[in-house]
Structures are given as C-alpha cells and as structure tokens.
Scaffold this motif. Structure first.
Motif, mmCIF file in Angstrom:
data_model
loop_
_atom_site.group_PDB
_atom_site.id
_atom_site.type_symbol
_atom_site.label_atom_id
_atom_site.label_comp_id
_atom_site.label_asym_id
_atom_site.label_seq_id
_atom_site.Cartn_x
_atom_site.Cartn_y
_atom_site.Cartn_z
ATOM 1 N N ILE A 186 0.852 -1.208 0.000
ATOM 2 C CA ILE A 186 0.000 0.000 0.000
ATOM 3 C C ILE A 186 0.881 1.250 0.000
ATOM 4 O O ILE A 186 1.977 1.225 -0.537
ATOM 5 C CB ILE A 186 -1.022 -0.025 1.162
ATOM 6 N N ALA B 208 2.758 4.233 5.049
ATOM 7 C CA ALA B 208 2.010 3.447 6.040
ATOM 8 C C ALA B 208 2.961 2.696 6.963
ATOM 9 O O ALA B 208 4.034 2.253 6.540
ATOM 10 C CB ALA B 208 1.091 2.454 5.341
ATOM 11 N N ILE C 59 2.511 -0.265 8.058
ATOM 12 C CA ILE C 59 2.589 -1.651 7.593
ATOM 13 C C ILE C 59 3.596 -1.789 6.451
ATOM 14 O O ILE C 59 4.213 -2.848 6.275
ATOM 15 C CB ILE C 59 1.182 -2.176 7.172
ATOM 16 N N TRP D 122 -4.789 -6.076 6.818
ATOM 17 C CA TRP D 122 -4.954 -5.851 8.262
ATOM 18 C C TRP D 122 -6.426 -5.943 8.647
ATOM 19 O O TRP D 122 -7.317 -5.853 7.801
ATOM 20 C CB TRP D 122 -4.411 -4.461 8.647
ATOM 21 N N TRP E 291 -6.882 5.968 6.317
ATOM 22 C CA TRP E 291 -7.471 4.637 6.135
ATOM 23 C C TRP E 291 -8.872 4.584 6.750
ATOM 24 O O TRP E 291 -9.182 5.325 7.689
ATOM 25 C CB TRP E 291 -6.548 3.566 6.723
ATOM 26 N N SER F 24 -10.432 2.600 8.760
ATOM 27 C CA SER F 24 -10.576 2.365 10.203
ATOM 28 C C SER F 24 -10.469 3.684 10.971
ATOM 29 O O SER F 24 -11.267 3.950 11.884
ATOM 30 C CB SER F 24 -9.520 1.362 10.682
ATOM 31 N N GLU F 25 -9.529 4.523 10.587
ATOM 32 C CA GLU F 25 -9.332 5.785 11.299
ATOM 33 C C GLU F 25 -10.259 6.888 10.796
ATOM 34 O O GLU F 25 -10.567 7.821 11.532
ATOM 35 C CB GLU F 25 -7.874 6.230 11.192
ATOM 36 N N PRO G 253 1.209 8.819 8.633
ATOM 37 C CA PRO G 253 1.541 8.591 10.042
ATOM 38 C C PRO G 253 2.732 9.403 10.557
ATOM 39 O O PRO G 253 2.683 9.936 11.669
ATOM 40 C CB PRO G 253 1.850 7.088 10.084
ATOM 41 N N TRP H 37 -1.541 3.073 15.883
ATOM 42 C CA TRP H 37 -1.541 1.622 16.130
ATOM 43 C C TRP H 37 -0.220 1.304 16.826
ATOM 44 O O TRP H 37 0.852 1.407 16.221
ATOM 45 C CB TRP H 37 -1.654 0.844 14.813
ATOM 46 N N THR I 219 2.815 -1.162 14.652
ATOM 47 C CA THR I 219 2.657 -0.512 13.342
ATOM 48 C C THR I 219 3.316 0.874 13.301
ATOM 49 O O THR I 219 4.024 1.207 12.351
ATOM 50 C CB THR I 219 1.152 -0.377 12.992
ATOM 51 N N HIS I 220 3.063 1.667 14.323
ATOM 52 C CA HIS I 220 3.603 3.031 14.340
ATOM 53 C C HIS I 220 4.684 3.195 15.412
ATOM 54 O O HIS I 220 5.000 4.318 15.810
ATOM 55 C CB HIS I 220 2.470 4.050 14.543
HETATM 56 N N1 PBE Z 1 -2.939 0.574 8.404
HETATM 57 C C1 PBE Z 1 -4.308 0.907 8.795
HETATM 58 C C2 PBE Z 1 -2.210 1.812 8.796
HETATM 59 C C3 PBE Z 1 -2.795 2.226 10.087
HETATM 60 C C4 PBE Z 1 -4.220 1.867 9.933
HETATM 61 C C5 PBE Z 1 -2.531 -0.630 9.094
HETATM 62 C C6 PBE Z 1 -2.870 0.415 6.955
HETATM 63 C C7 PBE Z 1 -0.684 1.802 8.735
HETATM 64 O O1 PBE Z 1 -0.062 2.799 9.080
HETATM 65 O O2 PBE Z 1 -0.123 0.809 8.297
#
Ligand code: PBE
Length: 267
Positions: free
Chosen positions: A17, A21, A23, A69, A174, A176-177, A202, A221, A225-226
């Motif tokens: 993606i 991100a 991920i 995810w 995204w 979800s957020e 992010p 996350w 993730t972050h």
């Molecule tokens: N995601 C969805 C984001 C956070 C929410 C997992 C793609 C990411 O930063 O990877």
C-alpha cells in the motif's frame, strides 16, 4: 517445481500500500528478516490500488500476496487468510491508542477528559467501516453515534460542555481511522467543540502532535505498526492508552492458495 511456479506467478512481488504506512515499513523489514524472501519485492502503491489488484486476482483465481490488516472490509468481502509470521515481522497485534500533545490536559481539560474516556471495540469500528463502503463515512459514523448514544454519553459524562472551543484532531486516511476520527469528532461536537479533522501520513501525524501543531489523535496503532514514529516523536507526546484493542497486520492471501506461512513463499 510447483513452488518455483508460484514464485514466478507472483513475480516474487508482494502487493503493498502507501509508502508512508506503518505496515509498509514492517513489510520492508520483513523482506530482510526472512531468508526465503531475498529477491522478493514489495510493490508500494495505494490501498485502493492494492484492493483493485486483490479483487482482480480473486476474480481470476490467481495467486496474490498483499499487505493486509484487521479491522478492514476485505475480510467481509473475500475469503482470505493471514499468513503465519514466525519471525513476528508484524508483531503480535496492536491496540489503537489515543495520544495528545503536551499541555492539552492543562489547556483544554474538557477535551482531554473526553479523549481519555473514548473507548470502543474493533468490532464496533468494523460496523462503521462496513457501512462506510455504501454511504459516506461521516454518515456511517453519525448513524453509529445515534444508535449508541448511551455509550457516547459515557465518554462525555461528568465533563462540562464548552462553547465553540476549537480542537485539532489529526488522523490517517485509512477507513478504520476515518471511522474513529468521525466518531470522536461527533462526540466532541455534541459537547460544544469546534472540531477540525486532518488526515495525513503517520509520520506527519506523530510530528504534529509532538510539536503541538495538532491537539490529539485517536489513530496510532501501537506498539508495532507506528512504533518507529512513536520512538522518534513520543518524548513530547502523551499516550492516553488504547481506545480499541486487537488489530492485526499480516501478509494476506486468498484461501484458495495452498500456503499458510510467510516461510512457505518460495525462495
Ligand atoms: N494501516 C491501517 C495503517 C494504520 C491503519 C494498518 C494500513 C498503517 O499505518 O499501516
């Protein structure tokens, strides 16, 4: 062999993606962690592009490996599985945290109290995400708030309403957020706040909360993730803890593929 065939069919490529991100960073690291992935590539694009490629592959029953995810609507729409990750390249799951800039508690105690109380589940978030595929996410969030006003009242309970106090919520783009930032926006608006929501990468999000340009976020996350962004900017960020528990990142494949683990991807 069948294995080499799979590698060639996939062109030794994982469909990823957005470059920014969390991920994507994890997936880049993953390529260095697993010996069998030497020579594999991560194709960075966009979440929309990844979903289009996933849809096309599934329609043709072709193999594909994507970064995916939960919570996300891909698992509602398609038969998918997450590949086992024995090296924990994606960690063992995250929670979604609320963070605030330093000084928010003193400057805006009402906002801080509501943000601190904000809590729901990834299942509730999923409801908004799914509805947000058919109607605008703003409307989907408004529907959820209307149907769950008791829960929203719980976040506002004991907090004095304000009269048009501006607050800058920063988030990521995204679904979800987009769901959670709209829900917290509506809750804050019910209590008299004038809410601005800005969606950024992010790294920019953490920078903005860290330097006080944004007041708060319900998007991080953590710890995986972050995690790298939190390490970089977290010193001047207040972590109010999880607002939703139990997210998961992984390599995701259609269930018709006969592999179960990242280690099954052919070298
Ligand atoms: N995601 C969805 C984001 C956070 C929410 C997992 C793609 C990411 O930063 O990877």
């Amino acid at each position: 062999t069948e294995d080499a065939n799979l590698g060639e069919q996939l062109e030794y490529t994982i469909t990823g993606i957005e470059p920014g991100a969390g991920i994507t960073g994890q997936a880049r690291e993953m390529l260095n962690t697993y010996d069998n992935l030497e020579g594999w590539e991560l194709q960075e694009s966009s979440t929309g592009g990844m979903m289009t490629e996933l849809d096309q592959a599934i329609q043709n029953e072709e193999p594909i490996v994507v970064t995916g995810w939960t919570p996300h609507w891909m698992f509602e729409r398609y038969d998918l599985k997450m590949l086992e990750d024995p090296e924990l390249a994606f960690g063992e799951g995250d929670d979604i945290h609320t963070i605030a800039r330093e000084g928010l508690e003193e400057d805006m105690p009402e906002a801080y109290a509501i943000l601190d109380a904000f809590e729901w589940s990834v299942e509730e978030m999923q409801v908004v995400i799914d509805e947000g595929q058919d109607i605008e996410m703003e409307e989907a969030a408004a529907d959820w708030v209307e149907e769950n006003q008791d829960q929203v009242d719980g976040w506002l309970e004991g907090v004095d309403p304000v009269d048009g106090q501006p607050i800058d919520i920063i988030s990521v783009p995204w679904d979800s957020e987009r769901a959670s930032s709209n829900v917290i926006r509506l809750a804050l608006e019910q209590h008299g706040f004038d809410v601005t929501v800005t969606n950024v990468d992010p790294s920019i999000l953490f920078q903005a909360v860290g330097n006080g340009e944004a007041d708060a976020s319900v998007a991080p996350w953590l710890p995986n993730t972050h995690g790298a962004f939190m390490d970089e900017y977290g010193e001047s960020i207040v972590d109010l803890g999880p607002n939703a528990e139990g997210t998961m990142n992984a390599l995701v494949v259609p269930t018709y593929m006969e592999i179960d683990s990242i280690e099954d991807l052919p070298a």
